[in-house]
Each structure stands twice: as C-alpha cells, then as structure tokens.
Design a protein around this motif. Structure first.
Motif, short mmCIF file in Angstrom:
data_model
loop_
_atom_site.label_atom_id
_atom_site.label_comp_id
_atom_site.label_asym_id
_atom_site.label_seq_id
_atom_site.Cartn_x
_atom_site.Cartn_y
_atom_site.Cartn_z
N LEU A 109 82.38 64.81 -27.91
CA LEU A 109 81.87 65.12 -26.57
C LEU A 109 80.39 64.82 -26.42
N GLY A 110 79.74 64.41 -27.49
CA GLY A 110 78.33 64.09 -27.41
C GLY A 110 77.42 65.29 -27.28
N LEU A 111 77.82 66.41 -27.90
CA LEU A 111 76.95 67.58 -27.88
C LEU A 111 75.70 67.33 -28.71
N ALA A 112 74.68 68.15 -28.48
CA ALA A 112 73.43 68.00 -29.22
C ALA A 112 73.54 68.58 -30.62
N GLY A 113 74.39 69.60 -30.80
CA GLY A 113 74.46 70.20 -32.12
C GLY A 113 75.40 71.39 -32.19
N VAL A 114 75.43 71.99 -33.39
CA VAL A 114 76.25 73.17 -33.67
C VAL A 114 75.34 74.23 -34.29
N ILE A 115 75.48 75.47 -33.85
CA ILE A 115 74.77 76.59 -34.46
C ILE A 115 75.76 77.37 -35.31
N ALA A 116 75.43 77.53 -36.59
CA ALA A 116 76.31 78.20 -37.53
C ALA A 116 75.48 79.17 -38.38
N THR A 117 75.75 80.45 -38.27
CA THR A 117 76.91 81.05 -37.65
C THR A 117 76.53 82.32 -36.89
N ASN A 118 77.49 82.83 -36.13
CA ASN A 118 77.35 84.12 -35.46
C ASN A 118 77.61 85.24 -36.47
N THR A 119 77.77 86.45 -35.98
CA THR A 119 78.07 87.58 -36.86
C THR A 119 79.52 87.52 -37.35
N THR A 120 79.82 88.29 -38.39
CA THR A 120 81.15 88.29 -38.98
C THR A 120 81.86 89.62 -38.76
N ILE A 121 83.18 89.56 -38.65
CA ILE A 121 83.97 90.80 -38.59
C ILE A 121 84.33 91.27 -39.99
N GLY A 122 84.04 90.46 -41.00
CA GLY A 122 84.30 90.84 -42.38
C GLY A 122 83.30 91.88 -42.87
N ARG A 123 83.66 92.55 -43.93
CA ARG A 123 82.79 93.58 -44.51
C ARG A 123 82.64 93.40 -46.02
N GLU A 124 82.83 92.19 -46.50
CA GLU A 124 82.73 91.92 -47.92
C GLU A 124 81.29 92.05 -48.39
N GLY A 125 81.14 92.58 -49.61
CA GLY A 125 79.83 92.63 -50.24
C GLY A 125 78.96 93.79 -49.84
N LEU A 126 79.47 94.73 -49.06
CA LEU A 126 78.67 95.87 -48.66
C LEU A 126 78.71 96.96 -49.72
N SER A 127 77.63 97.71 -49.84
CA SER A 127 77.56 98.78 -50.84
C SER A 127 78.28 100.03 -50.33
N LYS A 128 78.68 100.87 -51.26
CA LYS A 128 79.35 102.12 -50.89
C LYS A 128 78.42 103.04 -50.11
N ALA A 129 77.12 102.88 -50.33
CA ALA A 129 76.15 103.72 -49.64
C ALA A 129 76.17 103.52 -48.14
N GLU A 130 76.70 102.39 -47.70
CA GLU A 130 76.72 102.08 -46.26
C GLU A 130 78.12 102.15 -45.68
N SER A 131 78.99 102.94 -46.28
CA SER A 131 80.39 102.99 -45.85
C SER A 131 80.54 103.45 -44.40
N ALA A 132 79.67 104.37 -43.96
CA ALA A 132 79.77 104.87 -42.58
C ALA A 132 79.46 103.76 -41.59
N GLY A 133 78.37 103.04 -41.82
CA GLY A 133 78.02 101.95 -40.93
C GLY A 133 79.01 100.82 -40.99
N ALA A 134 79.52 100.54 -42.19
CA ALA A 134 80.48 99.45 -42.36
C ALA A 134 81.78 99.73 -41.62
N ALA A 135 82.09 101.00 -41.41
CA ALA A 135 83.33 101.38 -40.74
C ALA A 135 83.25 101.19 -39.22
N GLU A 136 82.04 100.99 -38.71
CA GLU A 136 81.88 100.79 -37.27
C GLU A 136 82.39 99.41 -36.87
N ALA A 137 83.06 99.35 -35.73
CA ALA A 137 83.54 98.06 -35.21
C ALA A 137 82.35 97.23 -34.74
N GLY A 138 82.50 95.92 -34.84
CA GLY A 138 81.45 95.04 -34.36
C GLY A 138 81.15 93.91 -35.33
#
Length: 356
Positions: A235-264
């Motif tokens: 389509l002749g676009l100028a470019g691609v921006i990579a990336t937005n936020t992820t719905i994954g929760r890999e690699g988070l510490s147990k200390a942040e379990s409350a925040g990690a459980a939030e949707a978003g």
C-alpha cells in the motif's frame, strides 16, 4: 534525585493522578517562554550526527516519546524542550470519549512496568486540531496516533479512522493507525489483513501527502506480522511501529501479582525481548523499504543502540520516563552522541540495520 522522589513520594499516589499533575505542570511550562526556551537550549539534541531523515521528515534525534503520554497534544513543546526528537500524541479518536472506568493505570515497580486499560480517553480530533494549529515557538516533530471511536461498529471503522485522519493530517508530520491497543473491544481484530487492507486504503486516501504508519501488537503470530509488513509495502505506507502493549504477563515477578492480575496492556521492561524480536522479523521481511519504529521495553541507551543496530529508523519510549524522570531523553541523546563517535559512526543512519 528523581529516583529518590519517585521511591519516596510519587509511587505512593495513584498513577493516573500523578500523570495528570505532570501534564498540568508541562502545560504551565509550555506557556512560559523564557523557561521553555532555556530548557530547549540546554536539553534538546543539537548534534548533527543524531539527525535522522525518515519518510520525508527531519528528526533531530532518533529517540522520541511514544503515544499515550500526551493524548490531547497539550504540551508538545515542553516535551521537545526536554530532549525528545519527536513527540507522538494520542491516541486520538474522531469523537471525544471518556475511556474506561477508573482505576485504569497501574505501576508494577519491581518489574519497571505499567498496566493500563485507559481505553482511548481523549478530547477528540477537532480539539486536537485547534491545539496543533497554534503557532509554536520551538521546533518539534509531531506524530498523531489515531484510533477507533469505541461506539463505532467494526463495519464503519475505516470511515471513523479516515474522518480523524482527514482533520489531523494538515497539522501532523506523520500519522499512525493504531489497530493494536487491547483496551478497545474488537480493535485488534482489525490487524487481520483482509480487514486492514480496506481500512488502510481509506485512511491513506484521507491522509493525503502526510506519511502514514501502522502500529501493531506484540501478540501477533509471526505469519500475521509478515502479512502486515507485506501489506504495508504493497500500500506504500511510510512505516510500521512495533510494538504496542501486550496482553501477556510472562516474566513478571511474584511481587507484582496484584498489578499483573489487572486487565489491560502491559508495557515496560517485560516487553523488551518480544519487541526486539518483532523488530528483527520486520527488518528481515522488508529491509529498508519501510521505516521501522521500535517501541516496547526501551529503558536506556543500550536499548536504543540495540534497536538501531537491529534496523529501527526511530526508537520510542514511554514507560521508561515514568521510572527515569524528565531528563531521560537528554541522557539517552548525550550517550548516543558519545557512543556514535566511539564506534566511528558519523551519523545514526550509518549504523541502522548493521546487526540483524
């Protein structure tokens, strides 16, 4: 100093409240010319070696501020004064909308991450037009990130995006079609090639000569990434921006379990590996036929350097500023200038894509 302030004071307050207070302070700064110009003279990138030319636009530095911080283009000059080579505002929609219910922004301090489910809260395209149309006293490259109004059904999405693009294109150095936020129901479905092609075709027509990019999610499967890359070239676009936020929760510490459980969507350090992986895949697929903008998990000079070597024309950050403070961009630009010379490069362009 900032890290101490954050650890002892800021982290104790609601994240969105602190964000709005920061925006207010920057808006005040934007209307005080003496202070604003003084900061610009001290902190803005001036090294010729840092300059980047991409899709017809001259950037004073490859490092810019990602969309999401200044949603309504309230303080672009102040942000440029703190050293960002460009400021991407938005996400803005054709119609104003309040976004999702609060609370909707959460810090995961141990992991230097953030979870947000803001939902494209913004004042609408016409309000942004009025702000961007005002005369500026400082030079600043402004990208405008546009999204779908929540109440608009999928079958009318292309028209909705095009409406915002037509209004904003005359006031933007480039436009970005955001089809990758996880916080608007059904939005990510638009990344499928059969839906994305007519959408981008209509928006590109509405954008006219303003460069158009598309922003993708890190959660796309590799074949889908290839399909978007091929479509952008077609389509002749100028470019691609990579990336937005992820719905994954890999690699988070147990200390942040409350925040990690939030949707978003999750941003920050945990996204670093996948964002770099997507960048490398895009570079292998399109080479230098498209400008690639890398964002996600960018924290310091080493991250910016790695993204440039991997093929990024431009690099963006956002979450890193929450944890590093207002001098973040200035420190990265200063370090990048020194490292370029130490490695024998006379410009950023010389190093882009050298290691893939």
């Amino acid at each position: 100093m900032y890290r101490l302030l954050f650890a002892q004071v800021l982290r104790r307050y609601d994240a969105e409240t602190v964000h709005h207070l920061t925006l207010r302070a920057l808006r005040v700064l934007s209307v005080v010319p003496v202070v604003k110009r003084g900061l610009y003279r001290s902190l803005a990138p001036r090294d010729e070696a840092l300059r980047v030319h991409a899709f017809g636009v001259h950037f004073p530095s490859p490092f810019g501020l990602a969309a999401g911080f200044d949603k309504d283009a309230a303080c672009v000059e102040a942000l440029a004064a703190f050293g960002f080579g460009h400021v991407e505002v938005g996400t803005v929609t054709a119609h104003a909308q309040p976004g999702n219910p609060k609370p909707r922004l959460f810090r995961l301090v141990t992991d230097r991450a953030i979870v947000n489910r803001m939902g494209f809260n913004n004042l609408g395209a016409q309000r942004m037009v009025r702000r961007l149309a005002r005369p500026r006293s400082l030079p600043v490259v402004v990208g405008v990130n546009i999204g779908k109004t929540k109440v608009i059904p999928e079958e009318l999405a292309a028209r909705d995006y095009a409406s915002a693009a037509a209004r904003l294109a005359p006031f933007a150095d480039y436009l970005v079609v955001n089809v990758s936020s996880p916080n608007t129901p059904g939005l990510r479905d638009l990344q499928a090639a059969e839906l994305l092609r007519p959408l981008l075709t209509e928006v590109r027509r509405a954008a006219g000569r303003t460069p158009l990019l598309v922003k993708i999610a890190p959660d796309l499967a590799d074949p889908a990434i290839d399909a978007v890359a091929d479509l952008a070239v077609e389509l002749g676009l100028a470019g691609v921006i990579a990336t937005n936020t992820t719905i994954g929760r890999e690699g988070l510490s147990k200390a942040e379990s409350a925040g990690a459980a939030e949707a978003g969507g999750l941003s920050g350090r945990p996204l670093k590996s996948r964002s770099l992986e997507v960048l490398r895949r895009l570079r292998a697929r399109v080479g230098d036929r498209l400008a690639l903008v890398s964002v996600g998990g960018v924290e310091d000079l080493d991250d910016v350097w790695e993204r440039l070597l991997a093929g990024a024309t431009l690099v963006q950050g956002y979450t890193g500023m929450i944890y590093e403070g207002p001098l973040w961009a200035w420190r990265i630009n200063r370090g990048l200038s020194r490292r370029l010379r130490r490695h024998g490069y006379s410009s950023v362009a010389e190093m882009v894509g050298r290691v893939t």
